[in-house]
Design a protein around this motif. Sequence first.
Motif, short mmCIF file in Angstrom:
data_model
loop_
_atom_site.label_atom_id
_atom_site.label_comp_id
_atom_site.label_asym_id
_atom_site.label_seq_id
_atom_site.Cartn_x
_atom_site.Cartn_y
_atom_site.Cartn_z
N LYS A 118 0.93 -1.12 -0.02
CA LYS A 118 -0.09 -0.09 0.07
C LYS A 118 0.87 1.14 0.21
N SER A 119 1.88 1.07 0.59
CA SER A 119 2.80 2.37 0.84
C SER A 119 3.42 2.57 -0.77
N SER A 120 3.84 1.53 -1.61
CA SER A 120 4.14 1.85 -2.68
C SER A 120 3.17 2.33 -3.46
N LYS A 121 1.98 2.05 -3.40
CA LYS A 121 0.85 2.31 -4.21
C LYS A 121 0.77 3.78 -3.94
N GLN A 122 0.72 4.35 -2.68
CA GLN A 122 0.56 5.55 -2.05
C GLN A 122 1.77 6.32 -2.82
N ASN A 123 2.90 5.78 -2.95
CA ASN A 123 4.12 6.68 -3.43
C ASN A 123 3.79 7.07 -5.03
N LEU A 124 3.53 5.85 -5.63
CA LEU A 124 3.06 5.95 -6.83
C LEU A 124 1.81 7.07 -7.11
N SER A 125 1.01 7.22 -6.43
CA SER A 125 -0.09 8.28 -6.56
C SER A 125 0.32 9.62 -6.07
N GLU A 126 1.42 9.56 -5.32
CA GLU A 126 1.99 11.01 -4.89
C GLU A 126 2.86 11.43 -6.27
N LEU A 127 3.52 10.45 -6.61
CA LEU A 127 4.27 10.91 -8.02
C LEU A 127 3.10 11.15 -9.18
N ALA A 128 2.24 10.39 -9.30
CA ALA A 128 1.44 10.90 -10.34
C ALA A 128 0.72 12.15 -9.89
N LEU A 129 0.38 12.47 -8.84
CA LEU A 129 -0.31 13.75 -8.49
C LEU A 129 0.75 15.13 -8.99
N GLU A 130 2.06 14.83 -8.93
CA GLU A 130 3.16 15.85 -9.43
C GLU A 130 3.15 15.86 -10.74
N LEU A 131 2.88 14.71 -11.38
CA LEU A 131 2.91 14.78 -13.05
C LEU A 131 1.77 14.99 -13.60
N ALA A 132 0.63 14.76 -12.97
CA ALA A 132 -0.70 14.64 -13.71
C ALA A 132 -1.24 16.30 -13.94
N PRO A 133 -2.10 16.13 -14.88
CA PRO A 133 -2.81 17.44 -15.22
C PRO A 133 -3.67 18.03 -14.02
N ALA A 134 -4.00 19.07 -14.00
CA ALA A 134 -4.87 19.44 -12.62
C ALA A 134 -6.12 19.08 -12.48
N ALA A 135 -6.46 18.60 -13.74
CA ALA A 135 -8.11 17.89 -13.71
C ALA A 135 -8.07 16.55 -12.77
N LYS A 136 -6.83 15.91 -12.76
CA LYS A 136 -6.69 14.59 -12.26
C LYS A 136 -6.10 14.62 -10.46
#
Length: 191
Positions: free
Chosen positions: A80-98
């Motif tokens: 779950k920590s790994s998934k959380q980390n990936l989501s945090e990375l995605a948050l930084e890379l994703a467009p504002a709508a996501k």
Amino acid sequence: MSDHGFHVHGPHDHELEHAAQGHGDGFTNKIAMFTAIIATVGAIFGYMGGATQANAGLNKNNAAIKKTEASNQWNYYQAKSSKQNLSELALELAPAAKRDYYNEQIERYKAEKADIKKAAEKLEAESLQWDEQSDTQMHQHHRWAQATTLLQVAIALAAIALLTRKRWLQFAMYGAGALGLGVGVLAALHV
């Protein structure tokens, strides 16, 4: 004694038969009776020693099972920590709508991790309790083993006293028997 001239018995059976029939002197009768009582108590102590050893093994096994389950929970927590980390990375890379979507995912993973952590810690605490119960049972097992050994020494002294007819061996026999009974009482009291 057995019929037809054939008989098999333990080291003290012959003396016990004579004592029961009123044969023999007071010295022999006392030792025979003492031996019979101590052998019976020793058998009970031996059983208790085996039972506590078996219980200790079962408790240790339960502790290992709980520890393994806790380890599985910690592995799940790490996933779950790994998934959380990936989501945090995605948050930084994703467009504002996501971003709202990834923020929700991060919060969900945090909540799931908190639940998993509680479950893992509970399992670890249960494992510790099983370990402590195992240690208590092993301590008690050692007490039963000590008591049984002392009673066996008392029986051996009784046999030597019967053969040598030495009065001091009779007192040593009583002393070893009393000490064995005392340690057996400590075992029964979990001391």
